[in-house]
Design a protein around this motif. Structure first.
Motif, PDB file in Angstrom:
ATOM      1  N   ALA A  23       0.834  -1.211   0.000  1.00  0.00           N
ATOM      2  CA  ALA A  23       0.000   0.000   0.000  1.00  0.00           C
ATOM      3  C   ALA A  23       0.867   1.259   0.000  1.00  0.00           C
ATOM      4  O   ALA A  23       0.633   2.188  -0.775  1.00  0.00           O
ATOM      5  CB  ALA A  23      -0.923  -0.001   1.210  1.00  0.00           C
ATOM      6  N   SER A  26       2.677   1.743  -3.381  1.00  0.00           N
ATOM      7  CA  SER A  26       1.837   2.203  -4.483  1.00  0.00           C
ATOM      8  C   SER A  26       1.577   3.717  -4.392  1.00  0.00           C
ATOM      9  O   SER A  26       1.299   4.346  -5.396  1.00  0.00           O
ATOM     10  CB  SER A  26       0.512   1.435  -4.498  1.00  0.00           C
ATOM     11  OG  SER A  26      -0.271   1.828  -3.410  1.00  0.00           O
ATOM     12  N   HIS A  27       1.678   4.275  -3.192  1.00  0.00           N
ATOM     13  CA  HIS A  27       1.434   5.710  -3.071  1.00  0.00           C
ATOM     14  C   HIS A  27       2.706   6.546  -3.100  1.00  0.00           C
ATOM     15  O   HIS A  27       2.655   7.746  -3.350  1.00  0.00           O
ATOM     16  CB  HIS A  27       0.655   6.022  -1.794  1.00  0.00           C
ATOM     17  CG  HIS A  27      -0.785   5.620  -1.877  1.00  0.00           C
ATOM     18  ND1 HIS A  27      -1.250   4.422  -1.389  1.00  0.00           N
ATOM     19  CD2 HIS A  27      -1.847   6.243  -2.435  1.00  0.00           C
ATOM     20  CE1 HIS A  27      -2.541   4.332  -1.637  1.00  0.00           C
ATOM     21  NE2 HIS A  27      -2.929   5.412  -2.262  1.00  0.00           N
ATOM     22  N   PRO A 100      -2.222   5.152   3.773  1.00  0.00           N
ATOM     23  CA  PRO A 100      -1.059   5.590   3.007  1.00  0.00           C
ATOM     24  C   PRO A 100      -1.410   6.553   1.880  1.00  0.00           C
ATOM     25  O   PRO A 100      -0.541   7.267   1.386  1.00  0.00           O
ATOM     26  CB  PRO A 100      -0.508   4.288   2.413  1.00  0.00           C
ATOM     27  CG  PRO A 100      -1.061   3.210   3.264  1.00  0.00           C
ATOM     28  CD  PRO A 100      -2.381   3.690   3.739  1.00  0.00           C
ATOM     29  N   ARG A 101      -2.698   6.618   1.512  1.00  0.00           N
ATOM     30  CA  ARG A 101      -3.061   7.540   0.429  1.00  0.00           C
ATOM     31  C   ARG A 101      -2.817   9.003   0.814  1.00  0.00           C
ATOM     32  O   ARG A 101      -2.825   9.895  -0.025  1.00  0.00           O
ATOM     33  CB  ARG A 101      -4.518   7.334   0.011  1.00  0.00           C
ATOM     34  CG  ARG A 101      -5.513   7.666   1.076  1.00  0.00           C
ATOM     35  CD  ARG A 101      -6.942   7.332   0.660  1.00  0.00           C
ATOM     36  NE  ARG A 101      -7.739   7.009   1.820  1.00  0.00           N
ATOM     37  CZ  ARG A 101      -8.233   7.912   2.666  1.00  0.00           C
ATOM     38  NH1 ARG A 101      -8.030   9.190   2.437  1.00  0.00           N
ATOM     39  NH2 ARG A 101      -8.930   7.541   3.724  1.00  0.00           N
ATOM     40  N   PRO A 104       1.235  11.445  -0.219  1.00  0.00           N
ATOM     41  CA  PRO A 104       1.609  12.496  -1.175  1.00  0.00           C
ATOM     42  C   PRO A 104       1.238  13.892  -0.675  1.00  0.00           C
ATOM     43  O   PRO A 104       2.037  14.830  -0.776  1.00  0.00           O
ATOM     44  CB  PRO A 104       0.788  12.140  -2.427  1.00  0.00           C
ATOM     45  CG  PRO A 104       0.529  10.686  -2.315  1.00  0.00           C
ATOM     46  CD  PRO A 104       0.405  10.395  -0.852  1.00  0.00           C
TER      47      PRO A 104
END
Ligand code: UDP
Ligand code: MG
Length: 307
Positions: A23, A26-27, A100-101, A104
């Motif tokens: 996870a 991927s972010h 985790p999103r 960024p």
């Protein structure tokens, strides 16, 4: 390019390690940064350590530390902060309750110059009883503690290098991170997210441990309970004195009446209670001083990745 360290305290999270890594990856992939993941195995009794070994063999960005026993999340976070090498350090739970999103976004705010980017969780979908208790807790805490504490703003935060170094200067044995984060100050940015349910495994918090955590928070951050004891002492001394004068004049004018069982027993019971309570408060502080003076290490490492 700047480097981000992600510190992850793990206690019995064997089934979460791999999903967590995927996870995060991927972010983070695609962001203009280098990164490392620092997992801290807090003396897990399941196969967390094996999972970490396996992952760090495969992935160069993954590092880990393993404690000789369970030292608690505070110690695990401290170890992670000490071990992390990044220009910014992000602290995250290993159970995917910290989404985790948000990475960024948090990184973006760090690049804008914030030293602490705090992800604050709202309490949508939580048990009513728990919600109510937390509300009460924060109301009480903010009356007691000198540093402001915000509900939902916990350990999920990104810290700049200088914020991390400031935290590491505080070497106290009883660590209450919520308070320490607030104490260091610096420029803060708060973002909000919806509460997430735990991925696998169970929460390690019981009602008792939450209550103890609350008491720890109050006691480890100031001496206001001692102040309260002094106030209570002043109040009782003054009222006792007035009562004596009243009784003296009463006796001079009306003579002495012997029955006084009620007042005597009330005074004994009440004063006994207050004295024990005060002794308990003083004892708590002395206990803490005792632990601090021993200067024991916060944790013991039994295994590291680069050995
Ligand atoms: N944790 C830890 N040591 C402990 C207890 C918990 O390192 O003694 C870690 C745990 O693995 C998780 C994080 O701290 O990554 C938060 O724990 P938990 O999910 O049990 O707490 P909650 O989310 O219920 O507040
Ligand atoms: Mg959790």
């Amino acid at each position: 390019m700047k480097k981000l360290s992600i510190v992850v305290p793990c206690y019995n999270e064997e089934s979460n390690i791999a999903p967590f890594y995927e996870a995060v990856k991927s972010h983070v992939d695609g962001l203009p940064l280098r990164y490392e993941l620092v997992f801290v195995d807090d003396g897990s009794s399941d196969n967390t350590l094996a999972a970490l070994r396996q992952l760090s063999d495969k992935v160069a960005e993954v590092r880990y530390l393993s404690f000789s026993r369970n030292f608690g999340k505070e110690s695990a976070m401290l170890a992670g902060l000490q071990y992390a090498e990044g220009d910014a350090v992000l602290i995250m739970d290993g159970d995917l309750q910290h989404p985790p999103r948000l990475i960024p976004d948090m990184w973006q705010h760090f690049e804008e110059g914030y030293d602490q980017v705090i992800a604050r969780r709202n309490r949508n979908g939580e048990q009513v009883r728990r919600k109510w208790l937390t509300k009460l807790y924060y109301r009480l805490m903010n009356n007691f503690v000198d540093v402001p504490l915000v509900d939902g703003a916990g350990d999920f935060r990104l810290l700049s290098r200088r914020a991390v170094d400031s935290l590491l200067q505080m070497t106290e044995y009883n660590r209450f991170s919520k308070g320490l984060f607030s104490w260091i100050g610096f420029k803060e940015k708060m973002i909000e997210y919806d509460n997430e349910m735990r991925n696998e495994g169970t929460s390690k918090w019981s009602f008792n441990s939450l209550l103890n955590y609350g008491i720890d928070g109050v006691i480890s951050f100031n001496n206001r309970p001692l102040r309260l004891a002094i106030y209570a002492g002043i109040f009782i001394t003054v009222s006792g004195f007035l009562y004596i004068i009243f009784n003296l004049f009463n006796a001079l004018i009306h003579g002495v009446e012997t029955p006084g069982y009620f007042t005597t027993i009330s005074a004994v019971v009440l004063l006994g209670g207050i004295q024990l309570l005060t002794l308990g408060i003083i004892g708590e502080y002395i206990g803490r001083i005792y632990y601090e003076t021993k200067k024991r290490p916060h944790y013991l490492v039994q295994e590291k990745d680069r050995e």
